[in-house]
Design a protein around this motif. Sequence first.
Motif, short mmCIF file in Angstrom:
data_model
loop_
_atom_site.label_atom_id
_atom_site.label_comp_id
_atom_site.label_asym_id
_atom_site.label_seq_id
_atom_site.Cartn_x
_atom_site.Cartn_y
_atom_site.Cartn_z
N UNK A 177 -31.39 69.88 78.05
CA UNK A 177 -32.78 70.32 78.07
C UNK A 177 -32.87 71.71 77.45
N UNK A 178 -34.10 72.11 77.13
CA UNK A 178 -34.37 73.48 76.69
C UNK A 178 -35.35 74.10 77.67
N UNK A 179 -35.78 75.33 77.38
CA UNK A 179 -36.77 75.97 78.25
C UNK A 179 -38.10 75.22 78.21
N UNK A 180 -38.34 74.46 77.14
CA UNK A 180 -39.59 73.71 77.01
C UNK A 180 -39.62 72.43 77.84
N UNK A 181 -38.48 72.02 78.35
CA UNK A 181 -38.44 70.79 79.15
C UNK A 181 -37.77 71.02 80.51
N UNK A 182 -37.70 72.28 80.93
CA UNK A 182 -36.98 72.61 82.16
C UNK A 182 -37.60 71.96 83.39
N UNK A 197 -27.47 60.40 93.03
CA UNK A 197 -27.04 60.65 91.65
C UNK A 197 -27.10 62.16 91.42
N UNK A 198 -25.97 62.74 91.09
CA UNK A 198 -25.90 64.17 90.81
C UNK A 198 -26.27 64.40 89.34
N UNK A 199 -27.45 64.95 89.10
CA UNK A 199 -27.92 65.21 87.74
C UNK A 199 -27.63 66.68 87.42
N UNK A 200 -26.74 66.90 86.47
CA UNK A 200 -26.34 68.24 86.07
C UNK A 200 -27.15 68.65 84.84
N UNK A 201 -27.86 69.76 84.93
CA UNK A 201 -28.68 70.23 83.82
C UNK A 201 -27.84 71.09 82.88
N UNK A 202 -27.92 70.76 81.58
CA UNK A 202 -27.15 71.47 80.56
C UNK A 202 -28.12 72.06 79.55
N UNK A 203 -28.27 73.39 79.51
CA UNK A 203 -29.15 74.01 78.50
C UNK A 203 -28.63 73.73 77.09
N UNK A 204 -29.56 73.47 76.18
CA UNK A 204 -29.15 73.13 74.81
C UNK A 204 -30.25 73.52 73.84
N UNK A 228 -37.05 63.47 75.38
CA UNK A 228 -37.56 63.79 74.03
C UNK A 228 -37.98 65.25 73.87
N UNK A 229 -37.01 66.11 73.63
CA UNK A 229 -37.26 67.54 73.48
C UNK A 229 -36.91 67.96 72.05
N UNK A 230 -37.92 68.28 71.22
CA UNK A 230 -37.64 68.65 69.82
C UNK A 230 -36.89 69.97 69.67
N UNK A 231 -36.85 70.78 70.72
CA UNK A 231 -36.04 72.00 70.64
C UNK A 231 -34.55 71.70 70.82
N UNK A 232 -34.26 70.54 71.38
CA UNK A 232 -32.87 70.14 71.58
C UNK A 232 -32.41 69.20 70.47
N UNK A 233 -33.25 68.22 70.15
CA UNK A 233 -32.81 67.14 69.28
C UNK A 233 -33.52 67.13 67.94
N UNK A 234 -32.72 67.11 66.89
CA UNK A 234 -33.16 66.66 65.58
C UNK A 234 -32.20 65.54 65.18
N UNK A 235 -32.31 65.05 63.96
CA UNK A 235 -31.45 63.95 63.56
C UNK A 235 -29.97 64.27 63.68
N UNK A 236 -29.60 65.48 63.27
CA UNK A 236 -28.19 65.87 63.31
C UNK A 236 -27.68 65.96 64.75
#
Length: 335
Positions: A177-182, A197-204, A228-236
């Motif tokens: 996640x990023x700050x935009x999807x925290x 379920x232990x969900x571990x948050x990883x800033x990216x 779906x966070x555009x600050x985290x994911x693009x095609x690459x």
Amino acid sequence: MNMTRRKPACAGVLIAPLGALVWAVLGAAQAFPAQGAFTAAPPRIMIVAGPLEIHRTVAEQIAAELRRRPVTPELAHLPPPDHREELDALVRSIAQDPPAVILTVGDQATEWACVRVRGVPIVFTLVANALDESYVRVESRTEGVAAGGIAADLAPRTLLEEVRACLPSLRRAALLHSSSSLRTAESIREAGKALDIDVVLVPAEQKRFLDALTQLENTAPDAVLMIPDPQVYDGAAIRSLLTWGARRSTPIWGFSANVVKAGAYAGAFFDDRRIAAQTADLVLRMLDPNAGPLSPLDYAACVRRAVNLHTSGIVGKRVTDAFLSGDVLKYGDEP
């Protein structure tokens, strides 16, 4: 001799009822005017679609759905941000002839309407990570927020239940996640507690995505959840994560059918074929004076599943029959 004419004994009896009858008829004529004299036009609903193809497709589906309801939908497309004259003209047209409700499709259209439009209720749909958007109504604010709407996300618990249906042994999941999807990420982590379920948050973030992959190594999750966070994911970034998962036999849970088709293990997301009806129902609730205020946020009610059978073989995790039952998009099973 008294020459005064006497009224017939029945005259007083007849005159009073006759007068009452006349006024009753006149009153009835006023109470029940000619048919259609006070018939109001159906409420106008202005649908403003965002720039993405999915926004416009769903907006057209919503318009078609609303035409079957007692309202009049009007469809507009949000001009690009640099087309100021067109944007100003759209604002003026709303101010001059306000619709009953503005329905926005997508986050760009919703943010624009909440900033530029006043005096008209705004209802949104198809907004991803909606918990993180400033226009989702909170008690301390009355301006610049929507009356209510539907997220493009599944409810956090529903999302994790879908993952568990596919991976029954899931106990630990990582979520980038990023700050935009925290806030969205935190809601999923909180929902995981009730499901063990232990969900571990990883800033990216895109520019330092390799750092996020390194942190994933240290987390050692049973699966990685994508939102779906555009600050985290693009095609690459998506390709890097899918490659990472394949090499480490770790299932990657995709946020869309396209991501699953590209190589994610599986995914569950809103059903774009059915969200139009859910949105139309929400608009009618908005117009119903007896329905009460809308909830600030509803989640997509209909779930669409997808699975990549080729990836399932690569990571060595068989998809359960329960998950494969029903309407499931299947990729990677071509001969």
